[in-house]
Write an enzyme that holds these catalytic residues in place. Structure first.
Site, PDB file in Angstrom:
ATOM      1  CB  CYS A  60       1.177  -6.382   4.061  1.00 36.49           C
ATOM      2  SG  CYS A  60       2.860  -6.093   4.994  1.00 36.49           S
ATOM      3  CG  ASP A  61      -2.068  -2.386   4.507  1.00 36.68           C
ATOM      4  OD1 ASP A  61      -1.064  -2.757   5.047  1.00 36.68           O
ATOM      5  OD2 ASP A  61      -2.633  -1.314   4.560  1.00 36.68           O
ATOM      6  CE  LYS A  62      -6.619  -2.811   1.263  1.00 34.33           C
ATOM      7  NZ  LYS A  62      -5.093  -1.960   1.968  1.00 34.33           N
TER       8      LYS A  62
ATOM      9  CG  ASP B  31      -2.251  -0.760   1.102  1.00 35.64           C
ATOM     10  OD1 ASP B  31      -2.145  -1.732   0.050  1.00 35.64           O
ATOM     11  OD2 ASP B  31      -3.032  -0.367   1.731  1.00 35.64           O
TER      12      ASP B  31
ATOM     13  CB  SER C 277      -3.265   5.387   5.553  1.00 34.31           C
ATOM     14  OG  SER C 277      -2.469   4.546   6.156  1.00 34.31           O
TER      15      SER C 277
ATOM     16  CB  CYS D 263       4.226   0.114   7.960  1.00 35.18           C
ATOM     17  SG  CYS D 263       4.896  -0.172   6.204  1.00 35.18           S
TER      18      CYS D 263
ATOM     19  CD  GLU E 159      -4.520   2.719   3.159  1.00 33.67           C
ATOM     20  OE1 GLU E 159      -5.001   1.613   3.794  1.00 33.67           O
ATOM     21  OE2 GLU E 159      -3.125   2.841   3.202  1.00 33.67           O
TER      22      GLU E 159
END
Length: 552
Positions: free
Chosen positions: A119-121, A78, A468, A191, A442
Site C-alpha cells: 500500500c501507499d507508503k 491511509d 489522495s 484499494c 493526505e
C-alpha cells in the site's frame, strides 16, 4: 556470500547456534539466505492476505535452493488514518519503513531480499530501502482489490468518501450510503483504482524492480500466488547473477516509469515517491522531468477515480507490459534496460499485447495528448505544485477565483460540508506541508466532499499538503515552498485572486510583489502542532515536497 559474515567459520559458531535455536539446519545455513520483508498486519486491507503471499515467496526461495528468513514491517492504512491526527504519520512512515528494512538487512547480512509490500507508503518505502542497500532484491506486491457493485454501479472506497458530501447535499440517503459502505471494498488488496498504492505497485513493475504482472494481478487471484513463488525463486537467481537494484533502476528506468505514470494517469503522490526512490539510487531526478515526459507521452488509460476502468480490467487488457510496448512505438521507452526478470525491457514485452482497446487506448487514439500529471509553477509555487490533469474537468483547466483561506484541513472540510464554499472559489489549505503539517497529510475528505456536494466543476483546491490518489477535480497539491517555510501560500489573504492555468503550467497569485514583500515583513509561522516524538523530529529533518519530502 554476504551472509557468510554471520554464519561461516569457527568464530561464527555462536551465531549458528542461535540460528539452530530457531530450527535452521546446517544444510539450510549453507544456502543463500534471502531476507523476506513481510508487511502483513491486521489494519490494512491490502496487507491482510500477505501471510499467504509471503508463504508463496518462501516456497519459491526454497524451490530455487535458497533459505528464506522472514521479518516483519510496519504500515499505515491511509483510508483509516484519513482526516484525523493519524494521517500526519502516514508519509512520515515511509522513512521508517525504509530505515527498518535497511536496519534488518545490515544487522543480519542477507545475501538477497524479497520485499512484500502493497500500500501507499509501504511500497515506496521498501523500494527506497532496496535501492539504498543495493543487494540483489525483488519486490512482489500484494495486488489490487476488486471493485464493488452497488445497484449495478462500480463502487470503491472513494465512493464512500464522496457519498458523505452527497448525503450533506441531500442527493443520497444515509441508508444508501450504508449500502455503499458495505459493498465498496469487497475483497482484500490495495484499494481498487489508480490510487497511490496501485500507482506505485504499477511503477515498481515499470521500473523493472518487480516481475511483469506484479502491479495489476488481483490480490485474490491464484495467479498472484504463482507469481509470488516465481518472485521468490527469482530472488535466489538474482543473488547468483549478482544483479543489483541499481543495475536496474537507472535514470532511464525512472524515465520509463514516469512515461507509464503519464499513460496511466497515476496518483499525484508518485511525484513524491519516485524522486525519493531515485534519491536512494543516487539518481538525479529533477521535478521538471515530469513535465518533459508528460509533454511527449499520451494518456492512454481512463482509470478509477477519473474514469471507469478498474485494475482488474487493466490486467485483463494486457497490464503494464502492454502499456510499455505501446509507448515504445513513440520512442519514449528505453528497451535495452535490465530488469529483475534477468532479461531486458524489450525481451519482457515481446509477447505483450493490448487485449482490450477500450481499457488501453493505442497511442494513435489517446484520451489526452499529454500525460496524466502536470507540474505548475508561478509566484505561488516557485518550486512547483502538482495536479492530476487527466482528472480535471475541461472547464476547470483554466480557472480564476477568490481565495478562501484555511489553516487546517479540518476547517476547510467543515466549511465545505456546511455550504460555506461558493462556485468559483479557490479553497486554500495551508500549513499542511511536510514540515508544517507535520507529515504532509493526505486530504481526501475535502476533495471528496467537493465532489459529493457537486462543486468539482466549479471550485478549485490548492494546498501545500497532499491530495489522495483517489482525488479528482482541480486539486493542486505539493505547493512549494510550503507555508511553514515562508512560501507565498502562507501570505495569501482572503479574497486574493488566484489564477490557475494548467495547460500553461501556471499557478499565480494576482498580488503585486510590493504587497507580498510587505506581508512577508510581518509574517510569522504558525506554532508547531506537534512538538515531541517522531513527528517533531521528522519536521526538523524533512525536505521540501519538491524534492520528494525526503529526510536528510
Amino acid at each position: 556470500m554476504r551472509s557468510d559474515r554471520m554464519k561461516k567459520g569457527l568464530e561464527r559458531a555462536p551465531h549458528r547456534a542461535l540460528f539452530k535455536a530457531i530450527g535452521y539446519t546446517d544444510e539450510e545455513l549453507q544456502r543463500p539466505l534471502i531476507g523476506v520483508a513481510n508487511s502483513f498486519n491486521e489494519i490494512i486491507p491490502g496487507h491482510i492476505h500477505l501471510r499467504q503471499i509471503t508463504d508463496a515467496v518462501k516456497a519459491g526461495i526454497r524451490m530455487a535452493g535458497g533459505t528464506p528468513v522472514e521479518f516483519g514491517g510496519i504500515g499505515v492504512c491511509d483510508g483509516i488514518a484519513m482526516n484525523h491526527l493519524g494521517m500526519r504519520y502516514s508519509l512520515a512512515s515511509r522513512e521508517l519503513i525504509a530505515d527498518s528494512v535497511e536496519l534488518m538487512a545490515q544487522a543480519h547480512p542477507f545475501d538477497g531480499l524479497a520485499l512484500v509490500p502493497n500500500c501507499d507508503k509501504i511500497t515506496p518505502g521498501m523500494l527506497m530501502a532496496m535501492l539504498r542497500l543495493n543487494i540483489p532484491a525483488i519486490a512482489i506486491t500484494g495486488g489490487p482489490m476488486l471493485t464493488g457493485d452497488w445497484r449495478g454501479q462500480k463502487v470503491n472506497l472513494i465512493s464512500v468518501f464522496e457519498g458523505i458530501g452527497q448525503v450533506k447535499a441531500g442527493n443520497m440517503s444515509e441508508a444508501e450510503l450504508y449500502e455503499i459502505e458495505n459493498e465498496s471494498c469487497p475483497t482484500c488488496g490495495s484499494c481498487s483504482g489508480m490510487f497511490t498504492a496501485n500507482s506505485m505497485n504499477c511503477l515498481a513493475e515499470a521500473m523493472g524492480l518487480a516481475l511483469p504482472g506484479s502491479g495489476t494481478i488481483p490480490a485474490i487471484s491464484a495467479a498472484r500466488i504463482r507469481l509470488a513463488k516465481v518472485a521468490g525463486a527469482q530472488a535466489v537467481r538474482l543473488v547468483k547473477m549478482d544483479l543489483r537494484p541499481r543495475d536496474v533502476a537507472t535514470l532511464s528506468a525512472f524515465k520509463n516509469a514516469i512515461a507509464v505514470d503519464m499513460a496511466l494517469g497515476c496518483s499525484t503522490n508518485t511525484v513524491l515517491h519516485v524522486p525519493a526512490i531515485a534519491n536512494e539510487a543516487e539518481v538525479d531526478l529533477p521535478l521538471e522531468i515530469f513535465n518533459e515526459i508528460s509533454a511527449k507521452t499520451p494518456h492512454l488509460c481512463s482509470m478509477i477515480p477519473a474514469g471507469p476502468h478498474s485494475l482488474q480490467e487493466l490486467d485483463l487488457a494486457g497490464g503494464i507490459q502492454a502499456i510499455i510496448r505501446e509507448l515504445d512505438k513513440l520512442g519514449v521507452i528505453d528497451t535495452n534496460l535490465k530488469t529483475v526478470t534477468g532479461s531486458t525491457v524489450g525481451k519482457n514485452i515481446e509477447q505483450a499485447a493490448i487485449n482490450n482497446m477500450d481499457v488501453i487506448h493505442p497511442v494513435t487514439d489517446p484520451y489526452h495528448k499529454e500525460g496524466g500529471i502536470a507540474i505548475l509553477y508561478g509566484n505561488l509555487a516557485t518550486e512547483g505544485a502538482v495536479v492530476k490533469q487527466s482528472a480535471v474537468a475541461p472547464e476547470m483547466l483554466r480557472h480564476k477565483g477568490p481565495a478562501r483561506i484555511f489553516n487546517s484541513e479540518d476547517d476547510a472540510y467543515d466549511a465545505i460540508l456546511n455550504n460555506k464554499i461558493k462556485a468559483g472559489d479557490v479553497i486554500v489549505i495551508r500549513y499542511e506541508g511536510p514540515r508544517g503539517g507535520p507529515g504532509m497529510p493526505e486530504m481526501l475528505s475535502p476533495t471528496a466532499a467537493v465532489v459529493g456536494m457537486g462543486l468539482d466543476k466549479d471550485v478549485a483546491l490548492i494546498t501545500d499538503g497532499r491530495f489522495s490518489g483517489g482525488t479528482k477535480g482541480a486539486a493542486i497539491g505539493h505547493v512549494s515552498p510550503e507555508a511553514a517555510d515562508g512560501g507565498t501560500i502562507g501570505l495569501i489573504e482572503e479574497g486574493d485572486i488566484i489564477n490557475i492555468d494548467i495547460p500553461a503550467r501556471k499557478l499565480s497569485l494576482q498580488v503585486t510583489e510590493q504587497k507580498l514583500d510587505q506581508r512577508r515583513s510581518t509574517w510569522k509561522p504558525m506554532e508547531p502542532r506537534i512538538t515531541q516524538g517522531y513527528l517533531a523530529r521528522y519536521a526538523r529533518q524533512v525536505s521540501s515536497a519538491s524534492k520528494g519530502a525526503i529526510v536528510t
